[in-house]
Design a protein around this motif. Structure first.
Motif, PDB file in Angstrom:
ATOM      1  N   MET A  53       5.053   0.093  16.937  1.00 43.44           N
ATOM      2  CA  MET A  53       4.095  -0.919  16.175  1.00 43.44           C
ATOM      3  C   MET A  53       2.977  -0.211  15.459  1.00 43.44           C
ATOM      4  SD  MET A  53       3.679  -4.445  18.519  1.00 43.44           S
ATOM      5  CE  MET A  53       3.524  -3.780  20.172  1.00 43.44           C
ATOM      6  N   THR A  54       2.469   0.810  16.225  1.00 46.76           N
ATOM      7  CA  THR A  54       1.423   1.760  15.460  1.00 46.76           C
ATOM      8  C   THR A  54       2.217   2.372  14.068  1.00 46.76           C
ATOM      9  OG1 THR A  54       0.457   1.858  17.438  1.00 46.76           O
ATOM     10  CG2 THR A  54      -0.478   3.362  15.743  1.00 46.76           C
ATOM     11  N   GLU A  55       3.105   3.028  14.357  1.00 48.28           N
ATOM     12  CA  GLU A  55       4.049   3.834  13.440  1.00 48.28           C
ATOM     13  C   GLU A  55       4.347   2.927  12.119  1.00 48.28           C
ATOM     14  OE1 GLU A  55       4.485   7.171  13.053  1.00 48.28           O
ATOM     15  OE2 GLU A  55       3.471   7.391  15.132  1.00 48.28           O
ATOM     16  N   ILE A  56       4.677   1.468  12.359  1.00 49.15           N
ATOM     17  CA  ILE A  56       5.094   0.806  11.442  1.00 49.15           C
ATOM     18  C   ILE A  56       3.884   0.266  10.540  1.00 49.15           C
ATOM     19  CG2 ILE A  56       6.068  -1.523  10.933  1.00 49.15           C
ATOM     20  CD1 ILE A  56       7.945  -1.089  13.301  1.00 49.15           C
ATOM     21  N   ALA A  57       2.716  -0.097  11.406  1.00 46.85           N
ATOM     22  CA  ALA A  57       1.522  -0.525  10.587  1.00 46.85           C
ATOM     23  C   ALA A  57       0.783   0.337   9.779  1.00 46.85           C
ATOM     24  CB  ALA A  57       0.648  -1.225  11.816  1.00 46.85           C
ATOM     25  N   THR A  58       0.797   1.548  10.279  1.00 46.49           N
ATOM     26  CA  THR A  58       0.105   2.618   9.769  1.00 46.49           C
ATOM     27  C   THR A  58       1.235   3.267   8.234  1.00 46.49           C
ATOM     28  OG1 THR A  58       1.137   4.547  11.170  1.00 46.49           O
ATOM     29  CG2 THR A  58      -1.239   3.443  11.549  1.00 46.49           C
ATOM     30  N   SER A  59       2.282   3.130   8.494  1.00 39.67           N
ATOM     31  CA  SER A  59       3.309   3.360   7.517  1.00 39.67           C
ATOM     32  C   SER A  59       3.151   2.459   6.395  1.00 39.67           C
ATOM     33  CB  SER A  59       4.678   3.694   8.100  1.00 39.67           C
ATOM     34  OG  SER A  59       4.650   4.907   8.810  1.00 39.67           O
ATOM     35  N   LYS A  60       3.088   1.112   6.776  1.00 38.91           N
ATOM     36  CA  LYS A  60       2.852   0.294   5.779  1.00 38.91           C
ATOM     37  C   LYS A  60       1.545   0.483   5.006  1.00 38.91           C
ATOM     38  CE  LYS A  60       5.679  -3.511   7.805  1.00 38.91           C
ATOM     39  NZ  LYS A  60       5.510  -4.802   8.573  1.00 38.91           N
ATOM     40  N   LEU A  61       0.607   0.904   5.636  1.00 40.08           N
ATOM     41  CA  LEU A  61      -0.637   1.316   4.828  1.00 40.08           C
ATOM     42  C   LEU A  61      -0.294   2.671   3.810  1.00 40.08           C
ATOM     43  CD1 LEU A  61      -3.087   0.893   7.649  1.00 40.08           C
ATOM     44  CD2 LEU A  61      -3.140  -0.380   5.488  1.00 40.08           C
ATOM     45  N   ALA A  62       0.510   3.723   4.298  1.00 39.30           N
ATOM     46  CA  ALA A  62       0.746   4.537   3.767  1.00 39.30           C
ATOM     47  C   ALA A  62       1.516   4.421   2.292  1.00 39.30           C
ATOM     48  CB  ALA A  62       1.373   5.575   4.353  1.00 39.30           C
ATOM     49  N   GLN A  63       2.640   3.334   2.499  1.00 44.06           N
ATOM     50  CA  GLN A  63       3.217   3.042   1.330  1.00 44.06           C
ATOM     51  C   GLN A  63       2.373   2.205   0.090  1.00 44.06           C
ATOM     52  OE1 GLN A  63       6.663   0.602   2.952  1.00 44.06           O
ATOM     53  NE2 GLN A  63       7.778   2.270   2.167  1.00 44.06           N
ATOM     54  N   GLU A  64       1.250   1.847   0.881  1.00 46.94           N
ATOM     55  CA  GLU A  64       0.165   1.162  -0.451  1.00 46.94           C
ATOM     56  C   GLU A  64      -0.644   2.229  -0.936  1.00 46.94           C
ATOM     57  OE1 GLU A  64      -1.858  -1.843   1.721  1.00 46.94           O
ATOM     58  OE2 GLU A  64      -0.027  -2.983   2.446  1.00 46.94           O
ATOM     59  N   ARG A  65      -1.159   3.247  -0.025  1.00 46.39           N
ATOM     60  CA  ARG A  65      -2.131   4.009  -0.580  1.00 46.39           C
ATOM     61  C   ARG A  65      -1.819   5.523  -0.560  1.00 46.39           C
ATOM     62  NH1 ARG A  65      -7.171   2.972   3.352  1.00 46.39           N
ATOM     63  NH2 ARG A  65      -8.000   4.220   1.649  1.00 46.39           N
ATOM     64  N   GLY A  66      -0.694   6.067   0.116  1.00 48.82           N
ATOM     65  CA  GLY A  66      -0.416   7.402   0.099  1.00 48.82           C
ATOM     66  C   GLY A  66       0.066   8.050  -1.113  1.00 48.82           C
ATOM     67  N   ALA A  68       3.183  10.544  -2.965  1.00 52.76           N
ATOM     68  CA  ALA A  68       4.683  10.205  -3.253  1.00 52.76           C
ATOM     69  C   ALA A  68       5.258  10.870  -1.986  1.00 52.76           C
ATOM     70  CB  ALA A  68       5.200  10.866  -4.491  1.00 52.76           C
ATOM     71  N   ASP A  69       4.675  11.929  -1.484  1.00 52.38           N
ATOM     72  CA  ASP A  69       5.237  12.431  -0.219  1.00 52.38           C
ATOM     73  C   ASP A  69       5.102  11.251   0.943  1.00 52.38           C
ATOM     74  OD1 ASP A  69       6.130  14.651  -1.501  1.00 52.38           O
ATOM     75  OD2 ASP A  69       4.687  15.915  -1.104  1.00 52.38           O
ATOM     76  N   ALA A  70       3.721  10.781   1.061  1.00 51.43           N
ATOM     77  CA  ALA A  70       3.600  10.034   2.131  1.00 51.43           C
ATOM     78  C   ALA A  70       4.244   8.752   1.934  1.00 51.43           C
ATOM     79  CB  ALA A  70       2.205   9.694   2.283  1.00 51.43           C
ATOM     80  N   LYS A  71       4.526   8.256   0.994  1.00 48.60           N
ATOM     81  CA  LYS A  71       5.432   7.037   0.654  1.00 48.60           C
ATOM     82  C   LYS A  71       6.653   7.024   1.201  1.00 48.60           C
ATOM     83  CE  LYS A  71       2.200   4.970  -2.715  1.00 48.60           C
ATOM     84  NZ  LYS A  71       2.075   4.436  -4.046  1.00 48.60           N
ATOM     85  N   THR A  72       7.264   8.139   0.895  1.00 47.61           N
ATOM     86  CA  THR A  72       8.848   8.557   1.327  1.00 47.61           C
ATOM     87  C   THR A  72       8.753   8.912   2.778  1.00 47.61           C
ATOM     88  OG1 THR A  72       9.076   9.755  -0.776  1.00 47.61           O
ATOM     89  CG2 THR A  72      10.686  10.223   0.763  1.00 47.61           C
ATOM     90  N   PHE A  73       7.887   9.544   3.333  1.00 44.43           N
ATOM     91  CA  PHE A  73       7.701   9.733   4.748  1.00 44.43           C
ATOM     92  C   PHE A  73       7.633   8.261   5.351  1.00 44.43           C
ATOM     93  CE2 PHE A  73       5.329  10.463   8.874  1.00 44.43           C
ATOM     94  CZ  PHE A  73       6.319  11.165   9.339  1.00 44.43           C
ATOM     95  N   ALA A  74       6.448   7.521   4.945  1.00 40.82           N
ATOM     96  CA  ALA A  74       6.518   6.200   5.602  1.00 40.82           C
ATOM     97  C   ALA A  74       7.523   5.356   5.660  1.00 40.82           C
ATOM     98  CB  ALA A  74       5.230   5.567   4.802  1.00 40.82           C
ATOM     99  N   GLY A  75       8.254   5.164   4.484  1.00 38.48           N
ATOM    100  CA  GLY A  75       9.644   4.469   4.287  1.00 38.48           C
ATOM    101  C   GLY A  75      10.516   4.852   5.412  1.00 38.48           C
ATOM    102  N   GLN A  76      10.581   6.029   5.656  1.00 38.54           N
ATOM    103  CA  GLN A  76      11.349   6.650   6.768  1.00 38.54           C
ATOM    104  C   GLN A  76      11.050   6.236   8.195  1.00 38.54           C
ATOM    105  OE1 GLN A  76      14.519   8.384   5.917  1.00 38.54           O
ATOM    106  NE2 GLN A  76      14.906   7.807   8.122  1.00 38.54           N
ATOM    107  N   MET A  77       9.612   5.934   8.258  1.00 41.22           N
ATOM    108  CA  MET A  77       9.214   5.793   9.645  1.00 41.22           C
ATOM    109  C   MET A  77       9.212   4.114   9.825  1.00 41.22           C
ATOM    110  SD  MET A  77       8.330   8.443  10.802  1.00 41.22           S
ATOM    111  CE  MET A  77       9.810   9.132  10.074  1.00 41.22           C
ATOM    112  N   ILE A  78       9.140   3.494   8.821  1.00 39.62           N
ATOM    113  CA  ILE A  78       9.381   2.031   8.971  1.00 39.62           C
ATOM    114  C   ILE A  78      10.786   1.652   9.384  1.00 39.62           C
ATOM    115  CG2 ILE A  78       9.406  -0.207   7.746  1.00 39.62           C
ATOM    116  CD1 ILE A  78       6.789   1.192   6.057  1.00 39.62           C
TER     117      ILE A  78
END
Length: 179
Positions: A53-66, A68-78
């Protein structure tokens, strides 16, 4: 010599007593991790679900605010942590004696809130650092349960999931090096 043996026996006795009765406290305080003690099934399920749940919640934030690399990583985490959440729910629904929490506890919610409050220029570095820490904890949790867990199906799942978490940790460390 005799005092040393008595002290060692007392420490061993306390460790065994803690192992038998205070798993939740040991898991919560990190003592089990330090000692390499497998969590109880209830603790494992709770911590695995909180981690997802924490990974998904923080990764959704990263998709908004991170970046390009963080957004790619966040998508994989979600994607990956949504999958493991569904697998865990299926196992628990299939007879594992444990409950999956419905929402984040205070500790995990504070992690999400801290990331929400991060300054724009610090966000990606904070997210990357949090991901390294979270995945180190997850790897430890899954390793310990895979080696000494109580429920055979859950133990098998932990072992099969572990390589993915180890890969996530490597990815997070690489993301952290870029920042």
């Amino acid at each position: 010599m005799k005092k040393s043996l008595l002290a060692a026996a007392a420490i061993l006795s306390l460790a065994l007593a803690a192992n038998a009765s205070a798993q939740s406290l040991g898991e919560k305080t990190g003592v089990n991790s330090v000692l390499g003690v497998a969590p109880t099934t209830a603790d494992f399920v709770k911590e695995a679900a909180m981690s997802d749940m924490t990974e998904i919640a923080t990764s959704k934030l990263a998709q908004e605010r991170g970046d390009a690399d963080a957004k790619t990583f966040a998508g994989q985490m979600i994607t990956d942590h949504t999958k493991t959440s569904e697998e865990l729910k299926a196992l628990v629904g299939g007879g594992v004696k444990a409950e999956i929490p419905a929402a984040l506890d205070d500790t995990h919610q504070k992690i999400v809130n801290k990331l929400k409050d991060a300054k724009a220029e610090d966000f990606t570095a904070d997210y990357a650092s949090m991901q390294v820490s979270a995945h180190k904890d997850a790897v430890s949790l899954f390793e310990r349960y895979a080696k000494g867990g109580e429920d055979p199906k859950l133990k098998d799942w932990a072992g099969k999931t572990l390589p993915h978490l180890q890969h996530h940790l490597e990815m997070a460390q690489n993301l952290n090096k870029k920042k």
